[in-house]
Motif scaffolding. Structure first.
Motif, PDB file in Angstrom:
ATOM      1  N   LEU A  34      -7.426  -3.084  -8.255  1.00  0.00           N
ATOM      2  CA  LEU A  34      -8.409  -3.613  -9.194  1.00  0.00           C
ATOM      3  C   LEU A  34      -7.695  -4.560 -10.146  1.00  0.00           C
ATOM      4  N   ARG A  35      -8.285  -5.729 -10.341  1.00  0.00           N
ATOM      5  CA  ARG A  35      -7.716  -6.695 -11.280  1.00  0.00           C
ATOM      6  C   ARG A  35      -8.863  -7.480 -11.900  1.00  0.00           C
ATOM      7  N   GLY A  36      -9.026  -7.291 -13.199  1.00  0.00           N
ATOM      8  CA  GLY A  36     -10.155  -7.932 -13.862  1.00  0.00           C
ATOM      9  C   GLY A  36     -11.454  -7.424 -13.264  1.00  0.00           C
ATOM     10  N   ARG A  37     -12.314  -8.322 -12.833  1.00  0.00           N
ATOM     11  CA  ARG A  37     -13.591  -7.944 -12.217  1.00  0.00           C
ATOM     12  C   ARG A  37     -13.524  -7.887 -10.699  1.00  0.00           C
ATOM     13  N   ASP A  38     -12.351  -8.119 -10.130  1.00  0.00           N
ATOM     14  CA  ASP A  38     -12.210  -8.167  -8.681  1.00  0.00           C
ATOM     15  C   ASP A  38     -11.523  -6.908  -8.144  1.00  0.00           C
ATOM     16  N   ALA A  39     -11.802  -6.615  -6.889  1.00  0.00           N
ATOM     17  CA  ALA A  39     -11.176  -5.484  -6.213  1.00  0.00           C
ATOM     18  C   ALA A  39     -10.841  -5.895  -4.783  1.00  0.00           C
ATOM     19  N   TRP A  40      -9.803  -5.292  -4.240  1.00  0.00           N
ATOM     20  CA  TRP A  40      -9.398  -5.511  -2.860  1.00  0.00           C
ATOM     21  C   TRP A  40      -9.118  -4.174  -2.217  1.00  0.00           C
ATOM     22  N   ILE A  41      -9.501  -4.075  -0.957  1.00  0.00           N
ATOM     23  CA  ILE A  41      -9.221  -2.882  -0.163  1.00  0.00           C
ATOM     24  C   ILE A  41      -8.356  -3.316   1.007  1.00  0.00           C
ATOM     25  N   ALA A  42      -7.224  -2.632   1.196  1.00  0.00           N
ATOM     26  CA  ALA A  42      -6.393  -2.826   2.385  1.00  0.00           C
ATOM     27  C   ALA A  42      -6.469  -1.527   3.171  1.00  0.00           C
ATOM     28  N   HIS A  43      -6.617  -1.650   4.480  1.00  0.00           N
ATOM     29  CA  HIS A  43      -6.983  -0.478   5.266  1.00  0.00           C
ATOM     30  C   HIS A  43      -6.370  -0.539   6.659  1.00  0.00           C
ATOM     31  N   VAL A  44      -5.738   0.560   7.068  1.00  0.00           N
ATOM     32  CA  VAL A  44      -5.234   0.736   8.429  1.00  0.00           C
ATOM     33  C   VAL A  44      -5.502   2.186   8.810  1.00  0.00           C
ATOM     34  N   GLY A  45      -6.195   2.426   9.914  1.00  0.00           N
ATOM     35  CA  GLY A  45      -6.431   3.794  10.374  1.00  0.00           C
ATOM     36  C   GLY A  45      -7.859   4.232  10.170  1.00  0.00           C
ATOM     37  N   ASP A  46      -8.028   5.524   9.840  1.00  0.00           N
ATOM     38  CA  ASP A  46      -9.378   6.050   9.712  1.00  0.00           C
ATOM     39  C   ASP A  46      -9.633   6.774   8.388  1.00  0.00           C
TER      40      ASP A  46
END
Length: 170
Positions: A34-46
């Motif tokens: 989370l940074r400011g009003r933005d979010a990122w999801i990094a994902h590998v697997g289940d």
């Protein structure tokens, strides 16, 4: 996030190659930034990330499993149970090319809840839109009841697997 997961993959893969007792080891990873009003999801697997917004529960990640790949291709995974539909197609520690993380961005709204579940937890307790638990009227209550039920179930069934739940309210 992508670089961090790629570095983790290399480290786990090298360790599994250098230590015979660790041969073939791997793991899933889902990270949220989370940074400011933005979010990122990094994902590998289940492992999974869900978003609860205005009473609607949405899964924001896609399982990297044989069963999910079959379903995406329009093939009923239930008819192919013998091929190991829960086996991962991407994971941290895989040989090159089998661990590419999915990275997505989103802009959370005030009041959103982002819920991260490690692999296996969604299968222990029904955890999806429309699921109701005794005494719960709102979807939010249902999600919180599901999280509590998952925690209780994990404690009761704890063996070799460590599982975790994280919930973040924006």
């Amino acid at each position: 996030l992508r670089l961090a997961l790629e570095a983790a993959n290399r480290a786990v893969h090298e360790h599994s190659r250098s230590d015979p007792a660790m041969h073939g080891m791997g793991t899933t990873c889902t990270a949220l930034a989370l940074r400011g009003r933005d979010a990122w999801i990094a994902h590998v697997g289940d492992s999974r990330v869900y978003r609860l917004r205005d009473g609607e529960l949405d899964c924001l990640t896609r399982d990297h499993s044989i069963g999910n790949e079959l379903a995406a291709a329009g093939i009923d995974p239930g008819r192919h149970a013998s091929v190991g539909v829960h086996a991962l197609t991407r994971y941290v520690g895989a040989a090159d090319g089998n661990s590419v993380p999915e990275v997505t961005s989103l802009v959370p709204q005030i009041g959103d809840r982002l819920i991260m579940l490690t692999d296996g937890l969604p299968n222990r307790v029904p955890f999806g839109a429309g699921t109701t638990y005794p005494g719960s009227q709102r979807q939010e209550d249902t999600v919180l009841a599901a999280v509590d039920a998952v925690k209780a179930n994990v404690e009761a069934a704890r063996k070799d697997v460590e599982e975790a739940i994280a919930a973040i309210e924006i």
